[in-house]
Enzyme design. Structure first.
Site, PDB file in Angstrom:
ATOM      1  N   ASP A 303      41.034  -1.812  34.162  1.00 28.48           N
ATOM      2  CA  ASP A 303      39.719  -2.421  34.331  1.00 28.48           C
ATOM      3  C   ASP A 303      39.658  -3.795  33.664  1.00 28.48           C
ATOM      4  O   ASP A 303      40.129  -3.965  32.543  1.00 28.48           O
ATOM      5  CB  ASP A 303      38.681  -1.490  33.687  1.00 28.48           C
ATOM      6  CG  ASP A 303      37.281  -2.019  33.809  1.00 28.48           C
ATOM      7  OD1 ASP A 303      36.858  -2.255  34.950  1.00 28.48           O
ATOM      8  OD2 ASP A 303      36.617  -2.215  32.779  1.00 28.48           O
ATOM      9  N   GLU A 345      42.565  -4.762  38.365  1.00 30.02           N
ATOM     10  CA  GLU A 345      41.219  -5.145  38.793  1.00 30.02           C
ATOM     11  C   GLU A 345      40.926  -6.530  38.229  1.00 30.02           C
ATOM     12  O   GLU A 345      40.421  -6.700  37.132  1.00 30.02           O
ATOM     13  CB  GLU A 345      40.157  -4.158  38.301  1.00 30.02           C
ATOM     14  CG  GLU A 345      38.805  -4.396  38.949  1.00 30.02           C
ATOM     15  CD  GLU A 345      37.693  -4.903  38.031  1.00 30.02           C
ATOM     16  OE1 GLU A 345      36.629  -5.261  38.546  1.00 30.02           O
ATOM     17  OE2 GLU A 345      37.876  -4.958  36.803  1.00 30.02           O
TER      18      GLU A 345
HETATM   19  C1  GLC Z   1      34.808  -3.610  35.820  1.00 29.05           C
HETATM   20  C2  GLC Z   1      33.988  -2.607  36.587  1.00 29.05           C
HETATM   21  C3  GLC Z   1      32.542  -2.925  36.452  1.00 29.05           C
HETATM   22  C4  GLC Z   1      32.179  -2.961  35.002  1.00 29.05           C
HETATM   23  C5  GLC Z   1      33.085  -3.914  34.240  1.00 29.05           C
HETATM   24  C6  GLC Z   1      32.962  -3.718  32.775  1.00 29.05           C
HETATM   25  O1  GLC Z   1      34.759  -4.846  36.349  1.00 29.05           O
HETATM   26  O2  GLC Z   1      34.378  -2.592  37.926  1.00 29.05           O
HETATM   27  O3  GLC Z   1      31.770  -1.985  37.140  1.00 29.05           O
HETATM   28  O4  GLC Z   1      30.857  -3.383  34.876  1.00 29.05           O
HETATM   29  O5  GLC Z   1      34.438  -3.687  34.496  1.00 29.05           O
HETATM   30  O6  GLC Z   1      33.694  -2.584  32.386  1.00 29.05           O
HETATM   31  C1  GLC Z   2      33.008  -9.916  36.855  1.00 30.01           C
HETATM   32  C2  GLC Z   2      34.362  -9.522  36.416  1.00 30.01           C
HETATM   33  C3  GLC Z   2      34.878  -8.318  37.135  1.00 30.01           C
HETATM   34  C4  GLC Z   2      33.821  -7.250  37.218  1.00 30.01           C
HETATM   35  C5  GLC Z   2      32.522  -7.775  37.700  1.00 30.01           C
HETATM   36  C6  GLC Z   2      31.478  -6.718  37.620  1.00 30.01           C
HETATM   37  O1  GLC Z   2      33.081 -10.475  38.107  1.00 30.01           O
HETATM   38  O2  GLC Z   2      35.265 -10.566  36.634  1.00 30.01           O
HETATM   39  O3  GLC Z   2      35.991  -7.834  36.467  1.00 30.01           O
HETATM   40  O4  GLC Z   2      34.213  -6.290  38.135  1.00 30.01           O
HETATM   41  O5  GLC Z   2      32.130  -8.830  36.897  1.00 30.01           O
HETATM   42  O6  GLC Z   2      30.399  -7.125  38.386  1.00 30.01           O
END
Ligand code: GLC
Ligand code: GLC
Length: 655
Positions: A303, A345
């Site tokens: 993540d 991600e």
């Molecule tokens: C990732 C998840 C998102 C979350 C963020 C913080 O981007 O997809 O849903 O808010 O991480 O953990």
């Molecule tokens: C930002 C972060 C991503 C996360 C997202 C959640 O774009 O780069 O990691 O998933 O916020 O909305």
């Protein structure tokens, strides 16, 4: 001056020093499991140089480097001795077939445990449904112990070793992993490793003033350092708190020292960023990762990878240290849970997204660019940005794969490259503004019903929330229009999915989309969710609606059965495995064309993003030496030598 060393040589020396100590420390386990030790030490020897190299790059300045290196090896051995036999079997199978995820049989699905089926037992009871759908990969959204109220959909983890009590237990998760594997489905879960919740035991100890745990986070006594860092930081969740730091109430541990204090929180105030400059944090997180792997988790979704390494004077996103860190984790996995696959991600600029993708780093990665440009093509009815991206940015290391998706639990961020857009005469920021207006349903003629997410008046940034069906026009068509528009919306949904199912890599379905689930606005009255519009597309599964999937006369049935045809198509032709894709220049702004070729043959895909039929001159087929033998899918017909007329919003496939 740092004097340079011969890594290879030093790695061997360190290995020779540490190995006997490790063997000594593990003597009991070794006598109980000599074969296991043999396998472990073989892999350790093979992968130690890479682990050492990355670990050293991260922590060479630490006076106590050797201590942490040894501590890590002990953890690896302990985890390996606990690894169940069936998973050790899987380790071998994966080592022999490392490209297993490139098969055209692969199909991913993602859901929230509670929203889809209440709890882990519920998920287990849905295995027949997953098989019916054709899934071979199931990502369960974060299901670990998390704060009761706000927990960012589980992305604030309070314990990596406990399941969130309402969902079940760790034993149930491990059993589920086994049941899924038996059904041919790999379990995917998140390793939320950038931050923990402020209720994690590490955070609790830091709060109580324990110096060892204060060093697990990035805690500062006053605003001095936060202010300097913030000069270069992006605001990720500006709706929730400005900047990247959260004040600690005086009276809590570090606050006691400093009469207040600030903790780094990239996301929400209750998500404390971990301090990976501290090797103890690396070691403890490696243990958590191996623990999960030993429960039968086959893929971990790393993540928020972009944020894990921080350096003063930088944006603290996508730094070289982030890559080194992931490579070090990857070496850990290769030694102690080789079956584990990493998924990245990184929802960032496309130049940065690809940097996480490598056999030594993340073997698979979300493809946020394809996702965003699918929606762009749907809004503009033009394929040039999409076509350009597929031609120039889709090719990745042949031992890796994209995870291609239409929607997930997050918002849509318009992460295309401004430079790419400029080549096509498009101004990136103007175009993003248009896309946001379009998907909020404010642009005249828009079919979409989406919501803004994290609109930042300071920068003009905005992202979009909404389910696939609502963004593709189904909600508006049902509520305000009629059958013709409903039909178009369904075609849009199928066309987007057609592309992710055939373009190469692992297609990932956001469960609910397969029956055309609409936005659910009830989150607006839930205090824990109302400030976060992403909940509009995190919808509780309605199993009465699911039963309609077998009835072709229902919306659910049309979407589901349409999707089933596409899934069957993907699984029937091994041409759709791997990731090679060739773009066809179509001489028509509205039609995307691509060819998938491999030793098993070829498939030619045409997609019309416009609500009007389009004509493709026969010349195009000659230019690309395309000889069509058979139609595999779609409403459009091809006659050799004649111009090709592709029906409105059609997804047609030939071979
Ligand atoms: C990732 C998840 C998102 C979350 C963020 C913080 O981007 O997809 O849903 O808010 O991480 O953990
Ligand atoms: C930002 C972060 C991503 C996360 C997202 C959640 O774009 O780069 O990691 O998933 O916020 O909305």
């Amino acid at each position: 001056m740092t004097h340079s060393i011969d890594i290879e040589r030093e790695s061997q020396i360190t290995y020779r020093r540490l190995f006997p100590r490790l063997r000594e420390a593990c003597s009991d386990s070794i006598s109980a499991d000599p074969k296991g030790w043999e396998e472990f030490s073989e892999r350790l020897q093979r992968h130690f140089p890479s682990l050492f190299q990355h670990y050293l790059a991260l922590y060479r300045d630490r006076y106590d480097f050797f201590f942490h290196m040894e501590d890590l090896l002990f953890s690896l051995a302990r985890a390996w001795f606990q690894r169940p036999d069936d998973l050790r079997g899987l380790d071998e199978a994966r080592e022999q077939n490392p490209l297993w995820f490139q098969s055209n049989q692969m199909l991913g699905g993602v859901c929230y445990v509670d929203l889809f089926a209440n709890d882990l037992e519920g998920i287990k009871s849905k295995i027949p449904y997953f098989k019916e759908l054709g899934l071979t990969y199931l990502h369960l959204m974060p299901l670990f112990r998390a704060p009761e109220e706000e927990n960012d959909g589980g992305y604030a983890v309070s314990s990596y070793r406990e399941v969130h009590p309402p969902l079940g237990t760790m034993e149930q998760l491990a059993a589920l992993a086994g049941d899924l594997r038996e059904a041919g489905i790999s379990l995917v879960v998140d390793l939320v490793f950038n931050h923990t919740s402020d209720e994690h035991i590490w955070a609790e100890r830091a709060k109580s003033g324990d110096e060892e745990y204060i060093d697990f986070y990035r805690i500062f006594p006053d605003r001095e350092m936060p202010d300097v860092y913030e000069l270069n930081l992006r605001e990720i969740f500006p709706d929730e708190h400005p900047g990247a730091f959260t004040p600690l109430p005086a009276g809590e541990g570090p606050g006691v020292r400093a009469g207040g204090g600030w903790v780094w929180t990239t996301f929400h105030t209750y998500q404390w960023d971990l301090n990976y400059a501290n090797p103890a944090v690396f070691n403890r997180m490696a243990e958590e990762m191996l623990f999960l792997a030993n429960q039968g988790v086959e893929v971990i979704r790393l993540d928020a990878v972009a944020f894990i390494w921080k350096e003063l004077g930088t944006s603290c996103e996508n730094l070289p240290g982030a890559h080194t860190l992931i490579r070090a984790f990857n070496a850990v996995a290769r030694i102690a849970s080789p079956a584990l696959t990493f998924k990245s991600e990184a929802i960032v600029h496309p130049d940065d997204v690809v940097k996480y993708i490598a056999p030594e780093e993340c073997q698979i990665s979300y493809n946020p660019l394809l996702m965003a440009l699918l929606w762009n093509a749907l809004a503009t009815r033009k394929v040039k940005l999409l076509s350009q991206a597929l031609a120039t940015r889709f090719k990745i290391n042949p031992e890796t794969a994209w995870v291609n998706y239409v929607r997930v639990h997050d918002d849509i961020g318009w992460t295309f490259s401004d430079e790419d857009a400029a080549i096509l005469g498009i101004n990136g920021s103007d175009h993003r503004r248009f896309l946001n207006e379009f998907y909020r349903g404010r642009f005249p003629g828009s079919f979409a019903r989406g919501l803004p997410f994290q609109e930042n008046p300071k920068t003009g940034d905005c992202r979009i929330s909404g389910t696939c069906a609502s963004l593709a026009g189904l909600e508006k068509a049902l509520n305000e229009e009629g059958p013709t528009e409903v039909e178009l919306a369904i075609k849009r949904i199928l066309l987007l999915h057609g592309i992710i199912l055939t373009s190469g890599g692992i297609p990932l379905l956001y469960l609910g989309d397969e029956i055309g689930t609409l936005n659910d606005y009830s989150y607006e009255t839930d205090p824990a969710h109302k400030a976060d519009s992403r909940w509009v597309h995190r919808v509780k599964a309605d199993w009465d609606l699911y039963t309609k999937r077998i009835d072709k006369n229902t919306i659910q049935g049309q979407v589901y059965q349409g999707l089933q045809k596409l899934i069957k198509l993907r699984k029937a032709y091994s041409t759709f495995s791997g990731g090679d894709l060739e773009i066809i220049s179509m001489n028509n702004d509205h039609v995307l064309g691509f060819i998938r070729r491999n030793t098993d043959g070829q498939a030619i895909v045409f997609v019309n993003f416009s609500e009007a039929a389009q004509t493709i001159p026969s010349l195009i087929f000659d230019q690309h030496s395309i000889e069509i033998k058979e139609k595999l899918h779609g409403a459009s017909n091809y006659v050799a030598g004649q111009e090709f007329v592709i029906e409105p919003l059609d997804f047609s496939v030939f071979r």
